[in-house]
Design an enzyme around this catalytic site. Structure first.
Site, PDB file in Angstrom:
ATOM      1  N   ASP A  21     -23.602 -58.945  -9.992  1.00  0.00           N
ATOM      2  CA  ASP A  21     -23.172 -57.879 -10.794  1.00  0.00           C
ATOM      3  C   ASP A  21     -23.443 -57.790 -12.264  1.00  0.00           C
ATOM      4  OD1 ASP A  21     -22.469 -57.268  -7.810  1.00  0.00           O
ATOM      5  OD2 ASP A  21     -20.390 -58.019  -8.479  1.00  0.00           O
ATOM      6  N   GLU A 197     -24.305 -48.528  -3.459  1.00  0.00           N
ATOM      7  CA  GLU A 197     -23.442 -48.807  -4.356  1.00  0.00           C
ATOM      8  C   GLU A 197     -24.158 -49.303  -5.668  1.00  0.00           C
ATOM      9  OE1 GLU A 197     -21.293 -52.099  -2.430  1.00  0.00           O
ATOM     10  OE2 GLU A 197     -23.002 -53.624  -2.973  1.00  0.00           O
TER      11      GLU A 197
END
Length: 320
Positions: A21, A197
């Site tokens: 991420d 997402e």
């Protein structure tokens, strides 16, 4: 930094290992700042360097640690560092030790010009229209307004997560109501889990490109994209066009599997754009434990643009 600083050779290997991420921002002080999920999911780190490649050797500094219990005590995920109206903010997702999948978005604030100095104050949760699973909040400015985009479970709870957008009342408060942008609907968005997402925003060529990640976090993980015209009403879902195919997927020929949850940054002169994303160097991973496999590494790729001005992320050897 110019094109030669990130070559095809560099694109074939990660710049930072075991950091998922990834979020990179080039600040006005000349530093590239980096943060990401750490494998232990227990803290938030920052590092900085004068170049993207330099981030690999930069010393990480822990600026915040999880609580022992209650909110913000488990699954510390996907931090993003933003400089807004003279202050630094970190948006991140967190669960509870007593309920690990109770995931919500929280905000830290630091008024120091240097995010490695001063103190990081907990400002509480970023509160959406209803309370449910919420993560991966990103923030961007457009035409004098700030917007937040995030992943959240719909009230209907028909999928794992969908993407929403709202204007920001302040860096720590949403201006509601929120607007639904996309739900998992194509096969490539629903492999293993029905997921949209990890949104990220790139504003170029008179358009706003909103990338996102889809499917389970194994080799199925991939990137989709929405497109809006600059100047459009970004809170009107009709302003956004969703591409029917992924814009980046596993590249078997390059040994890159499950690419996604990206951010964007630029060269120092602003002439080149870069995709910063995570991926594994192997395909086989147990889906039940994929989130706890530490080998999602940070990779960087120079962005090319096609004749329509759309970013091109995929290289030869991709598989949708």
């Amino acid at each position: 930094m110019n094109i030669t600083d990130i070559t095809e050779q560099v694109e074939r290997q990660p710049i930072i290992r075991q950091r998922a991420d990834p979020f990179v921002t080039l600040h006005t002080d000349g530093y590239y700042y980096f943060t990401a999920s750490v494998p232990e999911y227990d803290r938030i780190e920052l590092r900085r360097a004068w170049s993207l490649k330099g981030l690999a050797e930069a010393q990480p500094v822990t600026v915040w640690r999880k609580h022992a219990s209650g909110p913000m005590s488990w699954h510390i995920w996907a931090p993003e560092l933003h400089f807004i109206e003279g202050k630094w903010y970190i948006y991140f997702a967190a669960g509870r030790a007593e309920d690990p999948w109770w995931i919500r978005t929280f905000v830290l604030e630091n008024s120091s010009p240097d995010p490695f100095c001063g103190s990081w104050e907990e400002k509480g949760p970023l509160v959406p229209e209803w309370d449910s699973f919420m993560l991966d909040t990103t923030v961007f400015a457009n035409r004098g307004a700030y917007y937040a985009v995030w992943a959240q479970k719909r009230q209907e709870r028909t999928e794992n997560s969908a993407l929403y957008i709202a204007r920001m009342q302040s860096p720590i408060e949403l201006a509601l109501p929120q607007v639904l942008l996309t739900v998992p609907e194509y096969g490539w968005e629903c492999r293993g889990f029905r997921v949209n997402e990890g949104p990220a925003v790139l504003q170029r060529n008179g358009k706003i490109f909103l990338t996102y990640s889809a499917s389970a976090t194994d080799a199925s993980y991939c990137m989709g994209m929405l497109v809006a015209q600059d100047g459009a009403d970004l809170l009107n879902p009709a302003s956004w066009t969703k591409l029917p195919e992924p814009v980046m997927a596993s590249e078997d020929g390059r040994g890159i599997y499950g690419p996604g949850h990206n951010s964007f940054t630029t060269s120092r002169d602003g002439k080149e754009d870069y995709l910063v994303y995570h991926a594994r160097p192997y395909a086989d991973v147990d889906l039940d434990f994929a989130l706890y496999d530490p080998n999602r590494h940070t990779w960087v790729r120079r962005i090319r643009y096609d004749g329509k001005g759309y970013p091109v992320f995929q290289r030869e050897g991709g598989m949708a």
